[in-house]
Design a protein around this motif. Structure first.
Motif, PDB file in Angstrom:
ATOM      1  N   ILE A   1      -6.965 -12.569 -16.810  1.00 38.26           N
ATOM      2  CA  ILE A   1      -5.609 -12.366 -16.315  1.00 38.26           C
ATOM      3  C   ILE A   1      -4.969 -13.715 -15.985  1.00 38.26           C
ATOM      4  O   ILE A   1      -5.630 -14.611 -15.482  1.00 38.26           O
ATOM      5  N   SER A   2      -3.700 -13.862 -16.315  1.00 40.98           N
ATOM      6  CA  SER A   2      -2.928 -15.034 -15.884  1.00 40.98           C
ATOM      7  C   SER A   2      -2.180 -14.637 -14.627  1.00 40.98           C
ATOM      8  O   SER A   2      -1.562 -13.569 -14.564  1.00 40.98           O
ATOM      9  N   VAL A   3      -2.233 -15.508 -13.606  1.00 41.21           N
ATOM     10  CA  VAL A   3      -1.660 -15.196 -12.312  1.00 41.21           C
ATOM     11  C   VAL A   3      -0.828 -16.366 -11.815  1.00 41.21           C
ATOM     12  O   VAL A   3      -1.255 -17.529 -11.901  1.00 41.21           O
ATOM     13  N   MET A   4       0.370 -16.058 -11.303  1.00 36.41           N
ATOM     14  CA  MET A   4       1.177 -17.075 -10.640  1.00 36.41           C
ATOM     15  C   MET A   4       0.580 -17.277  -9.254  1.00 36.41           C
ATOM     16  O   MET A   4       0.488 -16.335  -8.473  1.00 36.41           O
ATOM     17  N   THR A   5       0.162 -18.510  -8.971  1.00 31.82           N
ATOM     18  CA  THR A   5      -0.424 -18.835  -7.678  1.00 31.82           C
ATOM     19  C   THR A   5       0.463 -19.867  -6.984  1.00 31.82           C
ATOM     20  O   THR A   5       1.450 -20.339  -7.553  1.00 31.82           O
ATOM     21  N   GLU A   6       0.085 -20.231  -5.778  1.00 27.92           N
ATOM     22  CA  GLU A   6       0.803 -21.266  -5.052  1.00 27.92           C
ATOM     23  C   GLU A   6       0.712 -22.615  -5.760  1.00 27.92           C
ATOM     24  O   GLU A   6       1.501 -23.517  -5.499  1.00 27.92           O
ATOM     25  N   ASP A   7      -0.223 -22.755  -6.710  1.00 30.78           N
ATOM     26  CA  ASP A   7      -0.396 -23.983  -7.487  1.00 30.78           C
ATOM     27  C   ASP A   7       0.067 -23.837  -8.930  1.00 30.78           C
ATOM     28  O   ASP A   7      -0.311 -24.634  -9.781  1.00 30.78           O
ATOM     29  N   GLY A   8       0.870 -22.809  -9.240  1.00 34.42           N
ATOM     30  CA  GLY A   8       1.335 -22.582 -10.598  1.00 34.42           C
ATOM     31  C   GLY A   8       0.546 -21.478 -11.279  1.00 34.42           C
ATOM     32  O   GLY A   8      -0.278 -20.803 -10.661  1.00 34.42           O
ATOM     33  N   ILE A   9       0.788 -21.299 -12.566  1.00 36.58           N
ATOM     34  CA  ILE A   9       0.118 -20.236 -13.327  1.00 36.58           C
ATOM     35  C   ILE A   9      -1.312 -20.662 -13.635  1.00 36.58           C
ATOM     36  O   ILE A   9      -1.558 -21.759 -14.126  1.00 36.58           O
ATOM     37  N   LYS A  10      -2.256 -19.756 -13.328  1.00 37.33           N
ATOM     38  CA  LYS A  10      -3.672 -19.988 -13.605  1.00 37.33           C
ATOM     39  C   LYS A  10      -4.201 -18.822 -14.424  1.00 37.33           C
ATOM     40  O   LYS A  10      -3.885 -17.669 -14.145  1.00 37.33           O
ATOM     41  N   ARG A  11      -4.993 -19.146 -15.423  1.00 40.74           N
ATOM     42  CA  ARG A  11      -5.668 -18.092 -16.185  1.00 40.74           C
ATOM     43  C   ARG A  11      -7.042 -17.903 -15.566  1.00 40.74           C
ATOM     44  O   ARG A  11      -7.818 -18.848 -15.449  1.00 40.74           O
ATOM     45  N   ILE A  12      -7.317 -16.671 -15.150  1.00 37.12           N
ATOM     46  CA  ILE A  12      -8.541 -16.361 -14.427  1.00 37.12           C
ATOM     47  C   ILE A  12      -9.381 -15.414 -15.267  1.00 37.12           C
ATOM     48  O   ILE A  12      -8.894 -14.371 -15.714  1.00 37.12           O
ATOM     49  N   GLN A  13     -10.626 -15.788 -15.475  1.00 36.53           N
ATOM     50  CA  GLN A  13     -11.554 -14.936 -16.212  1.00 36.53           C
ATOM     51  C   GLN A  13     -12.712 -14.567 -15.295  1.00 36.53           C
ATOM     52  O   GLN A  13     -13.189 -15.399 -14.517  1.00 36.53           O
ATOM     53  N   ALA A  14     -13.119 -13.319 -15.378  1.00 32.25           N
ATOM     54  CA  ALA A  14     -14.209 -12.826 -14.534  1.00 32.25           C
ATOM     55  C   ALA A  14     -15.522 -13.487 -14.938  1.00 32.25           C
ATOM     56  O   ALA A  14     -15.687 -13.870 -16.097  1.00 32.25           O
ATOM     57  N   PRO A  15     -16.415 -13.644 -14.011  1.00 29.81           N
ATOM     58  CA  PRO A  15     -16.290 -13.337 -12.585  1.00 29.81           C
ATOM     59  C   PRO A  15     -15.687 -14.519 -11.820  1.00 29.81           C
ATOM     60  O   PRO A  15     -16.040 -15.669 -12.069  1.00 29.81           O
ATOM     61  N   THR A  16     -14.782 -14.209 -10.893  1.00 30.25           N
ATOM     62  CA  THR A  16     -14.127 -15.235 -10.086  1.00 30.25           C
ATOM     63  C   THR A  16     -13.803 -14.654  -8.714  1.00 30.25           C
ATOM     64  O   THR A  16     -13.444 -13.488  -8.603  1.00 30.25           O
ATOM     65  N   THR A  17     -13.913 -15.495  -7.688  1.00 30.55           N
ATOM     66  CA  THR A  17     -13.508 -15.127  -6.340  1.00 30.55           C
ATOM     67  C   THR A  17     -12.478 -16.131  -5.860  1.00 30.55           C
ATOM     68  O   THR A  17     -12.652 -17.340  -6.045  1.00 30.55           O
ATOM     69  N   ILE A  18     -11.402 -15.626  -5.252  1.00 30.58           N
ATOM     70  CA  ILE A  18     -10.297 -16.455  -4.778  1.00 30.58           C
ATOM     71  C   ILE A  18     -10.023 -16.099  -3.319  1.00 30.58           C
ATOM     72  O   ILE A  18     -10.044 -14.929  -2.958  1.00 30.58           O
ATOM     73  N   VAL A  19      -9.731 -17.106  -2.499  1.00 32.60           N
ATOM     74  CA  VAL A  19      -9.277 -16.869  -1.136  1.00 32.60           C
ATOM     75  C   VAL A  19      -7.750 -16.937  -1.146  1.00 32.60           C
ATOM     76  O   VAL A  19      -7.172 -17.902  -1.642  1.00 32.60           O
ATOM     77  N   SER A  20      -7.103 -15.905  -0.622  1.00 32.98           N
ATOM     78  CA  SER A  20      -5.645 -15.882  -0.527  1.00 32.98           C
ATOM     79  C   SER A  20      -5.226 -16.147   0.907  1.00 32.98           C
ATOM     80  O   SER A  20      -5.769 -15.554   1.835  1.00 32.98           O
ATOM     81  N   LYS A  21      -4.249 -16.994   1.062  1.00 32.26           N
ATOM     82  CA  LYS A  21      -3.674 -17.301   2.372  1.00 32.26           C
ATOM     83  C   LYS A  21      -2.574 -16.288   2.690  1.00 32.26           C
ATOM     84  O   LYS A  21      -2.026 -15.651   1.800  1.00 32.26           O
ATOM     85  N   PRO A  22      -2.200 -16.155   3.945  1.00 30.94           N
ATOM     86  CA  PRO A  22      -1.104 -15.254   4.305  1.00 30.94           C
ATOM     87  C   PRO A  22       0.203 -15.679   3.634  1.00 30.94           C
ATOM     88  O   PRO A  22       0.438 -16.867   3.396  1.00 30.94           O
ATOM     89  N   GLY A  23       1.039 -14.686   3.312  1.00 31.72           N
ATOM     90  CA  GLY A  23       2.365 -14.959   2.762  1.00 31.72           C
ATOM     91  C   GLY A  23       2.414 -15.171   1.267  1.00 31.72           C
ATOM     92  O   GLY A  23       3.453 -15.511   0.717  1.00 31.72           O
ATOM     93  N   ILE A  24       1.319 -14.939   0.570  1.00 35.14           N
ATOM     94  CA  ILE A  24       1.272 -15.127  -0.876  1.00 35.14           C
ATOM     95  C   ILE A  24       1.659 -13.829  -1.578  1.00 35.14           C
ATOM     96  O   ILE A  24       1.183 -12.753  -1.227  1.00 35.14           O
ATOM     97  N   LYS A  25       2.524 -13.942  -2.575  1.00 33.24           N
ATOM     98  CA  LYS A  25       2.863 -12.816  -3.451  1.00 33.24           C
ATOM     99  C   LYS A  25       2.521 -13.253  -4.864  1.00 33.24           C
ATOM    100  O   LYS A  25       3.007 -14.273  -5.335  1.00 33.24           O
ATOM    101  N   ARG A  26       1.679 -12.517  -5.521  1.00 29.70           N
ATOM    102  CA  ARG A  26       1.225 -12.891  -6.862  1.00 29.70           C
ATOM    103  C   ARG A  26       1.906 -12.046  -7.932  1.00 29.70           C
ATOM    104  O   ARG A  26       2.278 -10.904  -7.705  1.00 29.70           O
ATOM    105  N   VAL A  27       2.031 -12.629  -9.111  1.00 29.81           N
ATOM    106  CA  VAL A  27       2.517 -11.963 -10.309  1.00 29.81           C
ATOM    107  C   VAL A  27       1.451 -12.229 -11.371  1.00 29.81           C
ATOM    108  O   VAL A  27       0.937 -13.354 -11.476  1.00 29.81           O
TER     109      VAL A  27
END
Length: 126
Positions: free
Chosen positions: A52-78
């Motif tokens: 999946i490609s995801v808009m993050t606080e650092d720009g668009i990242k392509r993420i492939q499983a398996p992956t774990t991400i920590v999300s900070k408060p106030g983040i809205k992802r696309v």
């Protein structure tokens, strides 16, 4: 995206509960574009399957499983799923009613988020 009502799909979450922990798992179908909610507290995201490609606080990242991400408060992802993707969010929360949990953990707008005290600790544990 909301105006594309003829092309929207319903993604039904699976809910898991353990002592003081709530997990919400969704299957994002290949080719799906989606948005998340604005979370009030830091939490974990586990992508256990897919691509999946995801808009993050650092720009668009392509993420492939398996992956774990920590999300900070106030983040809205696309995101855009290149393959069927399983995404699980893990939250510290002692509530076990899924509808109540959503009211405790997320807001719909950044104005609602900004109206809350920044950095307020999570008081959802027993």
């Amino acid at each position: 995206m909301l105006k594309m009502t003829d092309r929207q799909i319903l993604i039904e979450p699976r809910h898991y509960f353990a002592q003081g922990i709530y997990a919400r798992e969704i299957l994002i179908p290949k080719g799906c574009t989606l948005t998340g909610k604005i979370h009030l507290f830091e939490h974990l995201n586990i992508i256990s399957k897919g691509d999946i490609s995801v808009m993050t606080e650092d720009g668009i990242k392509r993420i492939q499983a398996p992956t774990t991400i920590v999300s900070k408060p106030g983040i809205k992802r696309v995101g855009y799923a290149h393959e069927d993707t399983v995404w699980t969010t893990i939250h510290a929360c002692s509530e076990t009613d899924a509808e109540k949990i959503e009211d405790l953990l997320v807001v719909d707008t950044f104005e609602q988020f900004d109206a809350l005290k920044e950095g307020e600790p999570c008081h959802l544990l027993p």
